[in-house]
Design a protein around this motif. Structure first.
Motif, PDB file in Angstrom:
ATOM      1  N   GLY A  78      -5.943  -1.664   3.473  1.00  0.00           N
ATOM      2  CA  GLY A  78      -5.930  -2.125   2.229  1.00  0.00           C
ATOM      3  C   GLY A  78      -6.963  -0.304   1.515  1.00  0.00           C
ATOM      4  O   GLY A  78      -6.059  -0.418   0.424  1.00  0.00           O
ATOM      5  N   ASN A  79      -7.785  -0.028   1.671  1.00  0.00           N
ATOM      6  CA  ASN A  79      -8.518   0.583   1.464  1.00  0.00           C
ATOM      7  C   ASN A  79      -7.470   2.157   1.453  1.00  0.00           C
ATOM      8  O   ASN A  79      -7.984   2.634   0.229  1.00  0.00           O
ATOM      9  CB  ASN A  79      -9.856   1.215   2.707  1.00  0.00           C
ATOM     10  N   ILE A  80      -6.926   2.417   2.325  1.00  0.00           N
ATOM     11  CA  ILE A  80      -5.994   3.360   2.246  1.00  0.00           C
ATOM     12  C   ILE A  80      -4.637   3.397   1.090  1.00  0.00           C
ATOM     13  O   ILE A  80      -5.011   4.261   0.549  1.00  0.00           O
ATOM     14  CB  ILE A  80      -5.209   3.597   3.682  1.00  0.00           C
ATOM     15  N   GLU A  93      -2.490  -5.836   0.843  1.00  0.00           N
ATOM     16  CA  GLU A  93      -2.883  -5.743   2.400  1.00  0.00           C
ATOM     17  C   GLU A  93      -5.132  -6.973   2.452  1.00  0.00           C
ATOM     18  O   GLU A  93      -5.093  -7.374   3.695  1.00  0.00           O
ATOM     19  CB  GLU A  93      -3.646  -4.305   3.118  1.00  0.00           C
ATOM     20  N   TYR A  94      -5.228  -7.245   1.545  1.00  0.00           N
ATOM     21  CA  TYR A  94      -7.489  -7.575   1.236  1.00  0.00           C
ATOM     22  C   TYR A  94      -6.895  -8.818   1.141  1.00  0.00           C
ATOM     23  O   TYR A  94      -7.252  -9.795   2.299  1.00  0.00           O
ATOM     24  CB  TYR A  94      -7.578  -6.795   0.159  1.00  0.00           C
ATOM     25  N   ILE A 117     -10.831  -7.376  -3.457  1.00  0.00           N
ATOM     26  CA  ILE A 117     -10.133  -7.455  -4.094  1.00  0.00           C
ATOM     27  C   ILE A 117     -11.555  -7.277  -5.475  1.00  0.00           C
ATOM     28  O   ILE A 117     -10.918  -7.059  -6.862  1.00  0.00           O
ATOM     29  CB  ILE A 117     -10.479  -9.267  -3.782  1.00  0.00           C
ATOM     30  N   ALA A 118     -12.091  -7.392  -5.654  1.00  0.00           N
ATOM     31  CA  ALA A 118     -13.527  -7.166  -6.568  1.00  0.00           C
ATOM     32  C   ALA A 118     -12.954  -5.433  -7.429  1.00  0.00           C
ATOM     33  O   ALA A 118     -12.942  -5.603  -8.232  1.00  0.00           O
ATOM     34  CB  ALA A 118     -14.719  -7.262  -7.065  1.00  0.00           C
ATOM     35  N   PHE A 119     -12.702  -4.860  -6.472  1.00  0.00           N
ATOM     36  CA  PHE A 119     -12.707  -3.386  -6.927  1.00  0.00           C
ATOM     37  C   PHE A 119     -11.499  -3.523  -7.271  1.00  0.00           C
ATOM     38  O   PHE A 119     -10.686  -2.984  -8.166  1.00  0.00           O
ATOM     39  CB  PHE A 119     -12.550  -2.605  -5.885  1.00  0.00           C
TER      40      PHE A 119
END
Length: 523
Positions: A78-80, A93-94, A117-119
């Protein structure tokens, strides 16, 4: 130890550990070493390589039912996707990671994924919800004891700062950024320290402390140059350019902002402030008399604007505000005075200025005309929607443009289509002619003929019209739906591709879905 300070060295150790694990045929160690390889490559912005190792780790972790490792892999993936600005895939992904965080029973995992998810909420301008979620996670972090606690507090504080900066609440941004810097060791967490330093640069920019903003931005850029993470050079160079522009150092601003564009196009980064980059470049080129660059950048800005499916022309409005008629008249006067000494050169500049004025005035005339036409279409569309809503609330007889129907089988199919519309089966992505024929217990050929004859349109046109009408009504009445991406809205109404939805929407309404949504927000 090295995964943040020296990701290249960390990847070497992780690869060596993976070889040993493979030799021993130790599946848990193999899976974890693959994850650490992926994490190291992610910190070096080698995303494609990282994804390859994540997939290998997930395969083994699923076999071992290691929920903790499955959480870490999906969260990292998810970060990627988030780093690559692919927010919808990141969110998917999250959400998977959240499922495994609950299975793992580790409260820190839930905090990490909810922060991510907040991001995503923050990126899509749901600032209030993002802030509430970040503050909730800070409270949760106080209640748990974990070796990851310190770093995750820093991450949450960093994101809170960024959210407040986006809504220009500089005071709260500075408060939370200072809290994060107090906790963050430059040597222990350099990958967090320098983004916090970048936040500090933005805070100083918003406070008009441009010299400090420039110093801090240069320091951040030097760090990311040193670790060869080119993607992270975009933001410091962007704020270098903005700060130089405010100081009227237009040449320095151009150098910094052109670096931003070079990195964005080279790395294919979907940078959210790209329009502002080109807007400031346009102003700098205009201020330095680089008229050829003005035309190039204007064309590029227009392409960006169209590509983003938007009617936003902020850059030219700002040019008009900063270089109004009085300013332009002043420049022309200077050129005329200069013509007494160097007539030919002054004539050239006078011509260029006149052409620019004419182009700008022509553009704003056309824009204004287009805006008025769009508003008129929007008001007409609202009347059409009111009619559609009334039709949905009252039982309607079967309406066709054909003559009186006597064929009972046709009546049965038309009644079936009425039920099909009432139950909104047309919103399913698998809704095809075969699907509807099966529901109505007939064959596709006969159904197609009935629709062609009595609805006077093809099945495809009939289906598309139902979906767009549903979208028009829902978007009018549901503010939350209007906050979704165009792609998500398209999927909500049965379209598999955003492009197909936008094209169908514009064909039926003469406006793009983004403009339709913005019209409600403007109201």
């Amino acid at each position: 130890m090295y995964r943040y300070n020296n990701p290249k060295k960390a990847s070497a150790y992780a690869i060596a550990a993976n070889k040993i694990a493979l030799k021993k045929r130790n599946k848990p160690q193999t899976a974890w070493s693959q994850y650490y390889i992926a994490q190291s490559f992610t910190n070096m912005a080698k995303y494609d390589l990282a994804l390859e190792h994540i997939n290998k780790s997930i395969t083994i972790a699923a076999e071992l039912k290691d929920n903790g490792l499955l959480f870490k892999n999906h969260n990292l993936r998810g970060n990627i996707f988030s780093d690559k600005k692919n927010d919808l895939d990141a969110l998917d992904e999250y959400l998977i990671a959240k499922k495994y965080s609950l299975k793992s029973g580790n409260p820190m995992h839930l905090i990490i994924v909810s922060t991510n998810i907040a991001f995503i909420k923050k990126l899509h301008n749901n600032h209030k919800e993002a802030i509430d979620l970040y503050k909730e996670n800070l409270i949760r972090l106080k209640e748990i004891d974990s070796p990851e606690k310190e770093f995750n507090e820093i991450v949450v504080l960093m994101n809170l700062t960024d959210t407040y900066l986006r809504i220009k609440n500089t005071e709260d941004a500075e408060h939370f950024n200072n809290l994060a810097l107090e906790k963050c060791s430059k040597t222990k967490y350099p990958h967090a320290y320098f983004p916090l330093l970048m936040n500090d640069a933005i805070i100083n920019y918003q406070k008009n402390n441009y010299d400090t903003a420039i110093t801090l931005s240069k320091k951040v850029a030097s760090y990311f140059l040193e670790i060869k993470n080119e993607d992270q050079l975009v933001t410091p160079n962007f704020y270098l350019g903005k700060s130089y522009y405010e100081q009227k150092k237009y040449e320095d601003a151009i150098v910094a902002l052109e670096k931003v564009n070079t990195i964005i196009y080279k790395k294919k980064i979907n940078y959210p402030d790209l329009e502002e980059v080109n807007k400031i470049l346009l102003l700098c080129y205009n201020a330095t008399g680089k008229t050829n660059k003005v035309k190039e950048t204007f064309t590029e800005y227009s392409e960006i604007d169209e590509k983003n499916d938007s009617l936003d022309i902020e850059v030219l409005r700002n040019i008009h505000e900063k270089y109004d008629k009085a300013d332009l008249k002043s420049k022309i006067t200077v050129l005329n005075d200069y013509s007494k000494q160097q007539k030919s050169r002054a004539t050239l500049w006078y011509s260029i200025s006149t052409i620019l004025v004419v182009l700008l005035l022509l553009f704003f005339f056309l824009y204004r005309k287009r805006q008025l036409q769009a508003k008129k279409r929007f008001q007409e569309l609202l009347q059409t929607i009111d009619t559609l809503e009334q039709a949905k609330t009252k039982p309607q007889p079967i309406k066709t443009t054909a003559s009186v129907i006597t064929d009972e089988s046709v009546l049965e199919i038309l009644e079936g289509l009425k039920t099909f519309e009432e139950k909104e089966y047309y919103l399913r992505q698998d809704c095809t002619l075969s699907f509807v024929a099966k529901k109505l217990k007939t064959n596709t050929s006969y159904l197609s003929n009935v629709i062609n004859t009595y609805k006077e349109k093809s099945f495809k046109s009939y289906l598309t019209e139902l979906r767009i009408n549903a979208a028009l009504i829902r978007l009018k009445n549901d503010p939350k739906l209007r906050s979704y991406t165009i792609k998500a809205i398209a999927e909500e109404f049965g379209f598999k591709r955003q492009e197909t939805f936008s094209k169908a929407f514009k064909t039926q309404t003469q406006m793009l879905p983004s403009y339709y949504i913005k019209s409600f927000e403007n109201q």
